[in-house]
Scaffold this motif. Structure first.
Motif: not given
Length: 270
Positions: A236-249
């Protein structure tokens, strides 16, 4: 629950930096500390598995709604179910490895595994689900939709579920369980997922918010056995690091306040 509540890990990191500015330890023009240092002090992963609050909310929701056995550390937030399948494929499948899928089945899954260099073979589905006896012994991974088979709609019978888990343990293989529309049923309550029956750490459970909320969110998740967790985090870290954290929150807050459960009940009645 506030997005920056006292127990939120992101808020804790923010407060540490703010306090360093206010008490003079961090002066204007100085470099901010590396993320590794506060992450280690707080016991916080640098967020590839996804927003901590959302992972906790998903673990609770999946446990109540689908009897999935998971804690927050078992959950990885993904950009839809397709990324979840991609991560599993990157970890489990090498060029030339054999992957078994349902026939008929979900075409994007077949295409994804093939794009990773796998040899993909279809396994017949009857009125009890996938024919376990027809799965090739050499298969490294099996992709199934046991709760509501796509596209036939049949649930996998208890006998087939037991047989599939026994096959996976015997062959040292992994079963990917795609529970793509678990919240919505037209008849009786569905059987519990394969993941809840798995005692050997062979099942990766995949879910999505595309059906319950909207596809444009591009949010899904997987629940991984402990033996695969580190490798999946690295992928996961290699593909996109962490995604959209605002939407996740935002989704974490939506779930914590009971709004997802309320929405699902209302949508089910409709």
């Amino acid at each position: 629950m506030s997005l920056g509540g006292r127990g939120d890990l992101t808020a804790r990191i923010y407060r540490q930096i703010r306090d360093a500015v206010l008490d003079g330890r961090l002066r204007a023009g100085e470099r901010l500390p590396s993320t590794r240092e506060p992450a280690g002090r707080l016991g916080v992963s640098r967020d590839p598995a996804g927003h901590a609050g959302l992972r906790e909310a998903i673990a609770r929701h999946a446990g109540v709604a689908r009897s999935v056995r998971a804690g927050a550390d078992d959950v990885i937030v993904t950009q839809g179910a397709q990324q979840a399948l991609d991560l599993v494929g990157r970890v489990m499948v090498g060029p030339g490895d054999l992957v078994a899928v349902e026939e008929p089945g979900y075409p994007p899954a077949r295409l994804l595994f093939r794009s990773l260099g796998a040899r993909v073979t279809g396994v017949p589905v009857d009125d009890e689900g996938i024919d376990v006896a027809a799965i090739p012994d050499a298969a490294r991974l099996v992709y199934v939709t046991p709760s509501h088979q796509f596209p036939l709609g049949v649930p996998m019978s208890p006998a087939r579920r037991t047989a599939l888990l026994a096959w996976a343990e015997r062959r040292d293989a992994v079963v990917v369980e795609d529970d793509y529309d678990s919240e919505f049923r037209f008849g009786a309550r569905s059987l519990e997922p394969l993941q809840s029956l798995d005692r050997a750490g062979r099942v990766v459970y995949v879910g999505s918010f595309s059906k319950t909320l909207l596809p444009a969110l591009r949010l899904g998740f997987l629940v991984a056995p402990a033996s695969l967790r580190a490798a999946l985090h690295a992928a996961k870290r290699l593909t996109d690091w962490h995604g959209d954290l605002l939407t996740q929150a935002a989704l974490a807050r939506f779930m914590e306040e009971g709004l997802l459960a309320r929405h699902v009940r209302r949508a089910t009645r409709e």
